[in-house]
Motif scaffolding. Structure first.
Motif, mmCIF file in Angstrom:
data_model
loop_
_atom_site.group_PDB
_atom_site.id
_atom_site.type_symbol
_atom_site.label_atom_id
_atom_site.label_comp_id
_atom_site.label_asym_id
_atom_site.label_seq_id
_atom_site.Cartn_x
_atom_site.Cartn_y
_atom_site.Cartn_z
ATOM 1 N N GLN A 242 -18.894 6.678 7.144
ATOM 2 C CA GLN A 242 -17.823 6.149 7.140
ATOM 3 C C GLN A 242 -17.633 7.810 7.568
ATOM 4 O O GLN A 242 -17.291 8.594 5.827
ATOM 5 N N GLU A 244 -13.921 10.504 7.141
ATOM 6 C CA GLU A 244 -13.366 10.236 6.197
ATOM 7 C C GLU A 244 -11.832 10.882 6.980
ATOM 8 O O GLU A 244 -10.773 10.009 6.927
ATOM 9 N N GLN A 312 -5.130 -0.181 13.606
ATOM 10 C CA GLN A 312 -4.559 0.531 12.488
ATOM 11 C C GLN A 312 -3.143 0.269 13.384
ATOM 12 O O GLN A 312 -1.596 0.549 12.367
ATOM 13 N N ASP A 485 -9.119 -9.706 -0.027
ATOM 14 C CA ASP A 485 -9.777 -8.986 0.906
ATOM 15 C C ASP A 485 -9.074 -9.437 2.031
ATOM 16 O O ASP A 485 -8.823 -8.448 2.800
ATOM 17 N N VAL A 488 -5.084 -7.478 0.934
ATOM 18 C CA VAL A 488 -5.775 -5.844 1.347
ATOM 19 C C VAL A 488 -5.559 -5.918 2.971
ATOM 20 O O VAL A 488 -4.718 -4.985 2.707
ATOM 21 N N THR A 489 -6.424 -6.857 3.752
ATOM 22 C CA THR A 489 -6.002 -6.364 5.115
ATOM 23 C C THR A 489 -4.718 -6.977 6.013
ATOM 24 O O THR A 489 -4.190 -5.795 6.184
ATOM 25 N N LYS A 492 -2.345 -4.151 4.523
ATOM 26 C CA LYS A 492 -2.694 -2.986 5.192
ATOM 27 C C LYS A 492 -1.811 -2.743 6.720
ATOM 28 O O LYS A 492 -1.848 -2.050 7.031
ATOM 29 N N PHE A 521 -4.999 -2.654 -4.487
ATOM 30 C CA PHE A 521 -5.078 -2.015 -3.087
ATOM 31 C C PHE A 521 -5.625 -0.588 -2.835
ATOM 32 O O PHE A 521 -6.381 -0.248 -2.210
ATOM 33 N N LYS A 522 -5.483 0.246 -4.474
ATOM 34 C CA LYS A 522 -6.383 1.723 -4.079
ATOM 35 C C LYS A 522 -7.673 1.143 -4.793
ATOM 36 O O LYS A 522 -8.860 2.157 -4.132
ATOM 37 N N VAL A 524 -9.487 -0.283 -3.590
ATOM 38 C CA VAL A 524 -10.401 -0.880 -1.403
ATOM 39 C C VAL A 524 -10.551 -0.395 -1.256
ATOM 40 O O VAL A 524 -11.077 -0.054 -0.261
ATOM 41 N N THR A 525 -9.349 0.775 -1.187
ATOM 42 C CA THR A 525 -9.348 1.414 0.319
ATOM 43 C C THR A 525 -9.420 2.783 -0.460
ATOM 44 O O THR A 525 -9.588 3.775 0.800
ATOM 45 N N TYR A 532 -1.524 5.225 1.796
ATOM 46 C CA TYR A 532 -2.432 4.813 3.335
ATOM 47 C C TYR A 532 -1.723 4.886 4.540
ATOM 48 O O TYR A 532 -1.990 5.137 5.421
#
Length: 541
Positions: A242, A244, A312, A485, A488-489, A492, A521-522, A524-525, A532
């Motif tokens: 992925q 960064e 995003q 999930d 958190v989604t 975000k 949150f941390k 997961v992301t 974030y």
């Protein structure tokens, strides 16, 4: 003792042929049976039969493709073609590939015995030395390309397994890296000079685009591109991990776009799906690339549109800042399968939008975004055909953009969204007997609230421990992981698209307190919520 491999997609014919062959007076042995060309290639390599007896018409890979590849690798292999289709073209093509005989279904016992006797005599005769691997012919290269395209197209739709990947590797298409992403490249036909387009064969434009894409893939990345349809070139990019910070896929797409302009004065629009881990997630990235392509109607052509950047930026929520524009009410009504409420909220939304928007283009853009969001939901639930029938979502969006009456917009949009809610309601009724489907639907609607395993289990009258085990078996993830999930989604999205305080976002997405939210949150992301938000907003689109 000579042996033979039987290939036919119908089990009843395979069994019948086996019985006939085993009853012959010769010394033939049936070495195995295969239901299609892919399976047969595996068996040809492992058991190395003397004779291949294959049907022509089969799913996935037909008999001619099988013969072409098998004869290329094993020139001494003898082949008998079997078909229920009395067509001279098949006879011509099969004989061109060195087939020894052509039998019609239903097979006559005496005719098959005669052919086997002839081949047994041929096998018993002294054989001249022959190279195992002959030089690849132009025909072989073409068939290799077609098989590769067929397999990768299946991979995009989730129809390819590990065996098929092994076959791809043997014919030169390898995916050694663990991550994948899809790109869909479309010619901007409406931006192209009409006379130039009509004078040329449209397929030549697609071929030219595919060649440019593959050339740049070979230079800058790893992947495979091919023409998926009359309007689409698809690239499956294989990535080491992925990204960064910088987005190499976006940069590669921009290079493709600029190269097309500089070399040919053609413009293209490129939709990119998100990078996913593992071959099984490729259909998700492909679907996201299709959604990104749909946004061309909103933002215009000659550009790269990234699904990740759309999400995003929270573009789907950008117009809901006004209290009157309650997009969330429409979404909830659709997901809960309430057609009348959906129509009512959609009418209110469009009325407010028309009174506040500064131009007709803005109105069309926002309604198109709403319908694209509905399309994405329908695709996830596999309800697109039930919703739109034979129409494509592109046709629906073009219809919306052609309307200039508020009443027509309300009627048209409300009708489409109301029908989607109706399809979802019908799907919910059909799945009520399945406790896992019901649990997923319940959690999707209530994940913002405090949830417990016991509370959810009560909805389907199951023991919590049993539900937990059943959910894990069916989905591959635990129920707690699933709703975490979702939370958190949503968090975000709101971190990026709003200026709400982190504490408010934590509470409204179902987390009990800010400390718990920060920790989850941390984990997961990899970032704290504030970090974030800052990083996401600093990315230049």
């Amino acid at each position: 003792m000579p042996n033979i491999l039987i290939v036919d997609d119908e089990a009843i014919f395979r069994r019948g042929l086996r019985k006939i062959i085993e009853s012959s007076s010769g010394s033939w042995q049936v070495a195995g049976e295969a239901k299609d060309g892919y399976e047969a290639l595996e068996m040809v390599e492992s058991i190395k039969p003397d004779v291949l007896l294959t049907d022509i018409r089969m799913p996935r890979m037909d008999g001619l493709q099988l013969i072409q590849i098998a004869k290329e690798r094993f020139p001494k292999l003898l082949v008998i073609v079997l078909s229920g289709f009395d067509e001279f073209t098949y006879l011509q093509q099969s004989l061109r590939h060195g087939v020894r005989d052509y039998l019609m279904k239903p097979v006559e016992r005496e005719e098959l015995f005669k052919t086997l006797d002839k081949l047994e005599t041929e096998l018993a005769a002294p054989q001249p030395a022959i190279e195992l691997y002959a030089a690849e012919t132009a025909d072989a290269r073409i068939i290799r390309q077609h098989v590769s395209e067929h397999l990768v197209a299946g991979l995009l739709k989730g129809h390819v397994n590990e065996t098929d990947l092994a076959l791809l590797a043997r014919i030169g298409v390898t995916f050694r890296e663990p991550h994948f992403a899809c790109m869909i490249i479309k010619l901007d036909k409406d931006l192209l000079d009409k006379e130039r387009y009509e004078k040329a064969d449209p397929s030549l434009f697609q071929l030219y685009i595919q060649q440019i894409v593959q050339e740049l893939l070979d230079q800058r990345a790893k992947g495979f591109s091919f023409i998926l349809s009359e309007t689409e070139v698809v690239a499956l990019v294989n990535l080491a991990g992925q990204p960064e910070t910088a987005d190499p896929l976006f940069e590669l797409s921009e290079t493709i776009r600029r190269r097309m302009i500089s070399l040919s004065r053609l413009t293209v629009t490129i939709g990119i799906g998100r990078t996913v881990a593992g071959i099984k997630e490729v259909p998700q990235s492909f679907q996201e690339a299709k959604i990104a392509q749909l946004h061309r109607l909103i933002v215009g052509g000659d550009r790269v549109i990234s699904y990740a950047r759309i999400k995003q930026d929270g573009e789907e929520l950008a117009w809901s800042s006004s209290p009157e524009l309650r997009i969330d009410l429409i979404e909830s009504a659709i997901q809960e399968g309430k057609p009348e409420s959906t129509k009512q909220y959609a009418a209110s939304f469009i009325t407010c939008l028309c009174s506040q928007a500064k131009s007709p283009e803005v109105i069309h853009q926002q309604i198109c975004k709403l319908l694209i969001h509905g399309y994405e939901e329908a695709e996830k639930l596999e309800l697109t055909h039930s919703w739109l029938g034979e129409r494509s979502i592109q046709a629906v969006l073009l219809e919306i953009c052609s309307l200039n009456s508020r009443t027509e917009l309300i009627d048209c949009c409300s009708s489409y969204l109301g029908k989607l809610a109706e399809c979802i309601a019908r799907g919910q009724r059909n799945s009520d007997r399945d406790p896992i489907d019901k649990v997923i639907r319940y959690v999707n609607q209530h994940y913002q609230e405090p949830l417990s395993l016991t509370q959810v289990a009560e909805q389907v009258y199951l023991n919590p421990a049993y539900l937990s085990t059943l959910f894990k078996q069916r989905t591959g993830t635990s129920l707690v992981e699933y709703w975490t999930d979702l939370r958190v989604t949503e968090a975000k999205k709101r971190l990026v698209s709003s200026n709400e305080k982190v504490t408010i976002i934590a509470e409204s997405t179902g987390f009990g307190n800010i400390r718990h939210f920060n920790r989850v949150f941390k984990s997961v992301t990899g970032l704290a919520p504030i970090d974030y938000r800052e990083q996401a907003r600093s990315v230049k689109v």
